[in-house]
Design a protein around this motif. Structure first.
Motif, mmCIF file in Angstrom:
data_model
loop_
_atom_site.group_PDB
_atom_site.id
_atom_site.type_symbol
_atom_site.label_atom_id
_atom_site.label_comp_id
_atom_site.label_asym_id
_atom_site.label_seq_id
_atom_site.Cartn_x
_atom_site.Cartn_y
_atom_site.Cartn_z
ATOM 1 N N ILE A 182 78.430 47.249 16.414
ATOM 2 C CA ILE A 182 78.583 45.839 16.061
ATOM 3 C C ILE A 182 77.228 45.349 15.563
ATOM 4 C CG2 ILE A 182 79.147 43.532 16.915
ATOM 5 C CD1 ILE A 182 81.509 45.518 17.109
ATOM 6 N N GLU A 183 77.212 44.701 14.404
ATOM 7 C CA GLU A 183 75.963 44.137 13.872
ATOM 8 C C GLU A 183 75.903 42.630 14.037
ATOM 9 O OE1 GLU A 183 75.451 45.502 9.854
ATOM 10 O OE2 GLU A 183 74.846 47.497 10.539
ATOM 11 N N MET A 184 77.039 41.970 13.817
ATOM 12 C CA MET A 184 77.048 40.512 13.933
ATOM 13 C C MET A 184 78.472 39.999 14.040
ATOM 14 S SD MET A 184 76.371 39.105 10.030
ATOM 15 C CE MET A 184 76.497 37.429 10.545
ATOM 16 N N ARG A 185 78.584 38.782 14.497
ATOM 17 C CA ARG A 185 79.860 38.096 14.457
ATOM 18 C C ARG A 185 79.605 36.699 13.934
ATOM 19 N NH1 ARG A 185 81.789 34.966 18.613
ATOM 20 N NH2 ARG A 185 80.331 34.472 20.248
ATOM 21 N N GLY A 186 80.628 36.113 13.340
ATOM 22 C CA GLY A 186 80.443 34.796 12.773
ATOM 23 C C GLY A 186 81.738 34.243 12.232
ATOM 24 N N ALA A 187 81.602 33.220 11.382
ATOM 25 C CA ALA A 187 82.770 32.562 10.817
ATOM 26 C C ALA A 187 82.420 31.963 9.470
ATOM 27 C CB ALA A 187 83.277 31.485 11.756
ATOM 28 N N ASP A 188 83.405 31.934 8.608
ATOM 29 C CA ASP A 188 83.274 31.241 7.333
ATOM 30 C C ASP A 188 83.371 29.740 7.591
ATOM 31 O OD1 ASP A 188 83.210 33.717 6.045
ATOM 32 O OD2 ASP A 188 85.373 33.709 5.673
ATOM 33 N N ALA A 189 83.140 28.948 6.544
ATOM 34 C CA ALA A 189 83.277 27.502 6.659
ATOM 35 C C ALA A 189 84.666 27.160 7.184
ATOM 36 C CB ALA A 189 83.063 26.857 5.291
ATOM 37 N N GLY A 190 84.738 26.228 8.092
ATOM 38 C CA GLY A 190 86.005 25.831 8.688
ATOM 39 C C GLY A 190 86.371 26.659 9.906
ATOM 40 N N GLY A 191 85.480 27.502 10.337
ATOM 41 C CA GLY A 191 85.775 28.375 11.466
ATOM 42 C C GLY A 191 85.204 27.889 12.779
ATOM 43 N N GLU A 192 85.242 26.594 12.995
ATOM 44 C CA GLU A 192 84.697 26.045 14.234
ATOM 45 C C GLU A 192 85.405 26.585 15.471
ATOM 46 O OE1 GLU A 192 85.623 24.046 11.581
ATOM 47 O OE2 GLU A 192 83.579 23.853 10.843
ATOM 48 N N ALA A 193 86.645 26.999 15.342
ATOM 49 C CA ALA A 193 87.415 27.492 16.482
ATOM 50 C C ALA A 193 87.165 28.982 16.755
ATOM 51 C CB ALA A 193 88.905 27.270 16.235
ATOM 52 N N CYS A 194 86.197 29.555 16.079
ATOM 53 C CA CYS A 194 85.946 30.994 16.188
ATOM 54 C C CYS A 194 84.958 31.387 17.275
ATOM 55 C CB CYS A 194 85.426 31.529 14.853
ATOM 56 S SG CYS A 194 86.632 31.456 13.527
ATOM 57 N N ALA A 195 84.496 30.458 18.027
ATOM 58 C CA ALA A 195 83.451 30.750 19.010
ATOM 59 C C ALA A 195 83.834 31.854 19.985
ATOM 60 C CB ALA A 195 83.083 29.485 19.775
ATOM 61 N N ASP A 196 85.116 31.988 20.287
ATOM 62 C CA ASP A 196 85.543 32.986 21.260
ATOM 63 C C ASP A 196 85.884 34.340 20.655
ATOM 64 O OD1 ASP A 196 85.240 31.160 23.282
ATOM 65 O OD2 ASP A 196 87.346 30.561 23.294
ATOM 66 N N PHE A 197 85.878 34.461 19.338
ATOM 67 C CA PHE A 197 86.276 35.738 18.738
ATOM 68 C C PHE A 197 85.095 36.705 18.707
ATOM 69 C CE2 PHE A 197 86.921 38.634 15.098
ATOM 70 C CZ PHE A 197 88.017 39.313 15.600
ATOM 71 N N SER A 198 85.281 37.824 19.394
ATOM 72 C CA SER A 198 84.284 38.895 19.366
ATOM 73 C C SER A 198 85.010 40.207 19.641
ATOM 74 C CB SER A 198 83.179 38.655 20.391
ATOM 75 O OG SER A 198 83.718 38.725 21.694
ATOM 76 N N LEU A 199 84.376 41.295 19.333
ATOM 77 C CA LEU A 199 84.911 42.630 19.585
ATOM 78 C C LEU A 199 83.815 43.498 20.175
ATOM 79 C CD1 LEU A 199 86.765 43.364 16.204
ATOM 80 C CD2 LEU A 199 87.823 42.718 18.358
#
Length: 133
Positions: free
Chosen positions: A33-50
């Motif tokens: 894993i190098e990074m996790r993040g979100a595109d614009a509009g992805g405020e609800a992505c805080a919990d997504f990780s692998l």
């Protein structure tokens, strides 16, 4: 020793050659894993990780799809995890999205669109396309 008919021997040799040739995206080791993040509009992505194990699971089960198949069958969500993996042919770069889609860059620099049905267990959501009203 019994001799095989030439046609059967040729078929068996061809099958053996195919079995030894890795499929694109298959047999990926050293998943990182190098990074996790979100595109614009992805405020609800805080919990997504692998984890690396979850990414390996996804990559092993995903299949190559066309852009239209990906759009029709899966949601390309703004949440992503990016990383690398290694195979006998070199280093692969990947991006897995929360909706069950991914892009995979081969060691030669070619891009594959991928999708996974049945990867809900690692994505933390229902698989496939989210129904729209």
């Amino acid at each position: 020793m019994q001799r095989l008919p030439p046609a059967l021997a040729t078929t068996l040799l061809m099958l053996a050659a195919c079995a030894s040739e890795p499929l694109p995206g298959a047999a990926l080791d050293e998943v990182r894993i190098e990074m996790r993040g979100a595109d614009a509009g992805g405020e609800a992505c805080a919990d997504f990780s692998l984890t690396a194990a979850q990414a390996r699971y996804f990559l092993a089960r995903s299949v190559v799809v066309t852009a239209s198949q990906q759009r029709a069958g899966w949601d390309v969500l703004p949440c992503y995890v990016r990383g690398t993996a290694r195979s006998a042919s070199g280093v692969w770069r990947w991006e897995i999205r929360a909706g069950g889609t991914a892009t995979l860059e081969t060691p030669a620099g070619d891009m594959e669109l991928r999708a996974c049905t049945g990867c809900e267990v690692v994505l933390g959501r229902r698989g496939g396309k989210i129904p729209r009203p």
